[in-house]
Design an enzyme around this catalytic site. Sequence first.
Site, short mmCIF file in Angstrom:
data_model
loop_
_atom_site.label_atom_id
_atom_site.label_comp_id
_atom_site.label_asym_id
_atom_site.label_seq_id
_atom_site.Cartn_x
_atom_site.Cartn_y
_atom_site.Cartn_z
NE ARG A 1 -2.15 -5.67 7.31
CZ ARG A 1 -3.27 -6.44 6.82
NH1 ARG A 1 -3.89 -7.64 7.54
NH2 ARG A 1 -3.70 -5.99 5.87
CB THR B 1 -7.21 -6.43 9.93
OG1 THR B 1 -7.79 -7.55 8.80
CG2 THR B 1 -7.51 -5.16 9.15
CG PHE C 1 -13.44 1.66 7.66
CD1 PHE C 1 -12.65 1.10 6.45
CD2 PHE C 1 -13.84 0.78 8.61
CE1 PHE C 1 -12.88 -0.35 6.14
CE2 PHE C 1 -13.90 -0.65 8.49
CZ PHE C 1 -13.56 -1.17 7.17
CE LYS D 1 -3.94 -2.20 2.48
NZ LYS D 1 -4.89 -2.06 3.56
CE1 TYR E 1 -9.38 -3.12 0.42
CE2 TYR E 1 -8.65 -0.87 -0.26
CZ TYR E 1 -8.46 -2.10 0.27
OH TYR E 1 -6.90 -2.38 0.87
CG ASN F 1 -3.72 -2.66 7.22
OD1 ASN F 1 -3.56 -2.24 5.89
ND2 ASN F 1 -4.89 -3.25 7.34
NE ARG G 1 -6.63 -13.71 4.98
CZ ARG G 1 -7.22 -12.49 5.04
NH1 ARG G 1 -7.04 -11.60 3.87
NH2 ARG G 1 -7.96 -11.68 6.04
CG HIS H 1 -5.56 -6.09 -0.02
ND1 HIS H 1 -6.73 -6.24 0.82
CD2 HIS H 1 -5.49 -7.12 -1.15
CE1 HIS H 1 -7.42 -7.02 0.03
NE2 HIS H 1 -7.12 -7.33 -0.89
CD GLU I 1 -8.85 -8.86 -3.59
OE1 GLU I 1 -7.89 -9.42 -3.44
OE2 GLU I 1 -9.65 -8.77 -2.92
P1 CMP Z 1 -7.19 -4.85 3.76
O1 CMP Z 1 -6.70 -6.10 4.07
O2 CMP Z 1 -6.51 -3.88 2.61
O3 CMP Z 1 -8.68 -4.69 3.68
C1 CMP Z 1 -9.55 -3.70 3.93
C2 CMP Z 1 -9.05 -2.63 4.75
O4 CMP Z 1 -9.90 -1.70 5.54
C3 CMP Z 1 -8.06 -3.18 5.83
O5 CMP Z 1 -7.07 -3.64 5.23
C4 CMP Z 1 -7.84 -1.88 6.59
O6 CMP Z 1 -6.64 -1.27 6.07
C5 CMP Z 1 -9.01 -1.08 6.54
N1 CMP Z 1 -9.98 -0.89 7.50
C6 CMP Z 1 -10.20 -2.14 8.37
N2 CMP Z 1 -10.87 -1.46 9.67
C7 CMP Z 1 -10.74 -0.14 9.38
C8 CMP Z 1 -10.91 1.04 10.18
N3 CMP Z 1 -11.80 0.86 11.49
N4 CMP Z 1 -10.68 2.25 9.96
C9 CMP Z 1 -9.82 2.45 8.88
N5 CMP Z 1 -9.62 1.60 7.87
C10 CMP Z 1 -9.96 0.23 8.21
#
Ligand code: CMP
Length: 134
Positions: free
Chosen positions: A102, A91, A57, A9, A49, A112, A85, A115, A126
């Site tokens: 992470r 996450t 969010f 990212k 997404y 984070n 993963r 993805h 994807e």
């Molecule tokens: P990712 O694995 O890219 O898939 C969905 C993303 O949503 C996740 O990683 C996080 O970066 C993001 N995400 C999840 N929860 C929150 C949150 N509470 N606020 C902001 N971003 C979030």
Amino acid sequence: MSRTLILVKPDAYARGLTGEILARFERKGLSIVALEKQTLTAATAETHYAEHKERPFFGELVEFITSGPLVAAVLEGNDAVKAARQIIGATNPLEAATGSIRGDFATEVGQNLVHGSDSDESAAREAAIFFPSL
Ligand code: CMP
């Protein structure tokens, strides 16, 4: 053998962690099938997404993922979704195990670093977004 889609990212790219992150996947035994630096449009980010569209969010997520260059990759290996993963970690970086990407390099759920697709079906969907000619 199966495939997964990962994104290094914009936060990870800006911090110069791309090489470190890709090396961890390679060391695990995942090989790079496709790799490209891209800057996403809002439309592409919203498609990627789509499952999070109703989350509070979502706007923040789209804004962040389009905020700068990222590196997209398709990785291949034994149970690639699960293997990637495990390397990426939970996450929320504060809940991610030390030794995961992470867990080692992030503290915020919204930033984070990486993805990884959550299923073989998601991986196929994807990968087609980022590498339509694959
Ligand atoms: P990712 O694995 O890219 O898939 C969905 C993303 O949503 C996740 O990683 C996080 O970066 C993001 N995400 C999840 N929860 C929150 C949150 N509470 N606020 C902001 N971003 C979030």
